[in-house]
Design a protein around this motif. Structure first.
Motif, PDB file in Angstrom:
ATOM      1  N   ASP A 181      13.618 -36.747  11.597  1.00  0.00           N
ATOM      2  CA  ASP A 181      13.910 -36.415   9.943  1.00  0.00           C
ATOM      3  C   ASP A 181      15.413 -36.684   9.702  1.00  0.00           C
ATOM      4  O   ASP A 181      16.201 -37.210  10.706  1.00  0.00           O
ATOM      5  CB  ASP A 181      13.938 -34.918  10.040  1.00  0.00           C
ATOM      6  N   PHE A 182      15.793 -36.148   8.477  1.00  0.00           N
ATOM      7  CA  PHE A 182      17.002 -36.656   8.094  1.00  0.00           C
ATOM      8  C   PHE A 182      17.604 -35.564   6.948  1.00  0.00           C
ATOM      9  O   PHE A 182      16.599 -34.955   6.301  1.00  0.00           O
ATOM     10  CB  PHE A 182      16.995 -37.922   7.159  1.00  0.00           C
ATOM     11  N   ILE A 183      18.896 -35.384   7.202  1.00  0.00           N
ATOM     12  CA  ILE A 183      19.558 -34.225   6.410  1.00  0.00           C
ATOM     13  C   ILE A 183      20.728 -34.612   5.765  1.00  0.00           C
ATOM     14  O   ILE A 183      21.697 -35.014   6.740  1.00  0.00           O
ATOM     15  CB  ILE A 183      19.507 -32.604   6.898  1.00  0.00           C
ATOM     16  N   PRO A 184      21.062 -34.713   4.714  1.00  0.00           N
ATOM     17  CA  PRO A 184      22.530 -34.938   4.085  1.00  0.00           C
ATOM     18  C   PRO A 184      23.643 -33.961   4.788  1.00  0.00           C
ATOM     19  O   PRO A 184      23.171 -32.740   4.910  1.00  0.00           O
ATOM     20  CB  PRO A 184      22.571 -34.749   2.504  1.00  0.00           C
ATOM     21  N   LYS A 185      24.872 -34.430   4.825  1.00  0.00           N
ATOM     22  CA  LYS A 185      25.735 -33.583   5.401  1.00  0.00           C
ATOM     23  C   LYS A 185      26.021 -32.646   4.488  1.00  0.00           C
ATOM     24  O   LYS A 185      26.602 -31.502   5.009  1.00  0.00           O
ATOM     25  CB  LYS A 185      27.001 -34.420   5.800  1.00  0.00           C
ATOM     26  N   ASN A 186      26.002 -32.666   3.402  1.00  0.00           N
ATOM     27  CA  ASN A 186      26.398 -31.600   2.358  1.00  0.00           C
ATOM     28  C   ASN A 186      25.153 -30.757   1.903  1.00  0.00           C
ATOM     29  O   ASN A 186      24.964 -30.011   1.076  1.00  0.00           O
ATOM     30  CB  ASN A 186      26.990 -32.116   1.062  1.00  0.00           C
ATOM     31  N   ALA A 187      24.228 -30.447   2.798  1.00  0.00           N
ATOM     32  CA  ALA A 187      22.883 -29.924   2.618  1.00  0.00           C
ATOM     33  C   ALA A 187      23.234 -28.500   2.482  1.00  0.00           C
ATOM     34  O   ALA A 187      23.976 -27.843   3.354  1.00  0.00           O
ATOM     35  CB  ALA A 187      21.908 -29.931   3.557  1.00  0.00           C
TER      36      ALA A 187
END
Length: 376
Positions: free
Chosen positions: A102-108
């Motif tokens: 999976d992938f998640i932005p740092k500013n999530a």
């Protein structure tokens, strides 16, 4: 899923970002470990993490390199969620190529992060359920194949048992069939007059015979430890060497061996019937032989009696002709007396001929009965 807390690695060279992510994950019964670089993360894999939140851009080993090493070492169960400030197609494809999940932005936001973690937990639970189902399916298939092979052994025994014509052949076949199951045992077969005992060593010892005599008094199916006893008509089967740690296998074997013993009993009954029928046939054949001998004797006696009667009639005619000289009979009187004698002789010939025809018919009947008995 086990009672062990869900273990999460947070890997990022930015201490502040690690602190933010760790703070967002607090209060959810997660076991959290922080690492400042990829080398520390790889060194701690013996902690068996469930999920790794992995920064892509780090000094030394990048997140892509770390994931590649994790997969190369065979760690396929741990889920890797990449964290990056960049989400362009090239980054996403690189993450996919090395085995990322999976992938998640740092500013999530926090709720996005928590939802991602929940999805990872659900994915792991589904995977464990699938593995459990696969294991069950494999075990079921193995059990079915084992049962099929065991059933095939029973069918082969039943087919071969029909070719057994002696108790020695049938007893030896039972011992061989037990060995195909990886078992040993003793066998007792009985007919109406005699008992036959068998062991893997062919001849039973006195002790083995005593054991068979004792277990023959037990119930139809009796189990004690790794031993099973089967008592069916004309058959006692004592089986040893069962795997007591596998009750399912014992249950299957109990069913198969019961069919084995019952089939052997049916074959013994058939052999007894065949022996009785053979004895009855021999008795009938002996009776036919005696009747045939008697017919031959009657025929010989008839022929002798016929010859003797012919000779007596001829002698009687000679004696009459000699007496005619002294009696002074006329020609017509002599002719009349000769006619009486000839008529009597002809009647006697007819009687003998009728007897011969009756004897011939009786002989044909006897031959037919003899042929029928021989075919039986």
């Amino acid at each position: 899923m086990s009672d062990k807390p869900f273990c999460i690695f947070v890997v990022d060279d930015d201490a502040l970002l690690r602190l933010v992510i760790t703070d967002q994950l607090q209060g959810h019964d997660y076991q959290i470990h922080e690492f400042a670089n990829g080398e520390e993360c790889l060194a701690a894999l013996d902690l068996s993490p469930n999920l790794i939140l992995l920064d892509i851009e780090m000094p030394g080993l990048s997140g892509i390199d770390v994931c590649r090493r994790i997969r190369a070492d065979g760690n396929d169960d741990v889920q890797v969620m990449f964290v990056s400030a960049h989400d362009d197609l090239e980054i996403l494809l690189a993450a996919f190529d090395v085995g990322g999940n999976d992938f998640i932005p740092k500013n999530a936001k926090k709720d996005v992060l928590l939802r991602k973690v929940e999805l990872a937990i659900e994915a792991e639970q589904q995977k464990q359920q699938l593995q459990s189902q696969l294991s069950y399916a494999q075990q079921t298939a193995f059990t079915a194949m084992s049962s099929l092979g065991e059933t095939g052994t029973v069918l082969q025994f039943l087919r071969t048992s029909f070719q057994c014509v002696t108790f020695q052949q049938l007893g030896g076949l039972l011992i061989e069939t037990l060995q195909q199951y990886g078992l040993t045992g003793l066998v007792k077969l009985t007919d109406t007059q005699q008992e036959y005992d068998f062991s893997p060593e062919k001849a039973c010892t006195p002790l083995e015979k005593s054991i068979l005599t004792y277990v023959a008094k037990l119930g139809r199916i009796y189990q004690a430890g790794d031993r099973l006893v089967f008592n069916f008509s004309h058959v006692t089967l004592l089986v040893t060497g069962l795997d007591t740690d596998d009750p399912d296998a014992i249950g299957r074997l109990r069913d198969h061996l019961a069919i084995l013993a019952e089939g052997a009993g049916a074959r013994v009954e058939a052999m007894i019937s065949e022996q009785q029928r053979l004895q009855e046939t021999n008795i009938r054949l002996e009776g036919v032989k005696e009747l045939t001998d008697l017919l031959i004797e009657i025929e010989v006696n008839q022929q002798a009696n016929h010859s003797q009667m012919v000779n007596l009639a001829e002698q009687h005619k000679i004696n009459m002709e000699s007496a005619f000289i002294h009696l002074g009979l006329t020609d017509s009187q002599e002719f009349l007396l000769h006619g009486y004698v000839d008529e009597l002789t002809s009647q006697m010939d007819n009687l003998f001929e009728n007897d011969n025809r009756l004897a011939l018919r009786l002989n044909k009947i006897v031959e037919k009965q003899k042929a029928l008995l021989i075919r039986q």
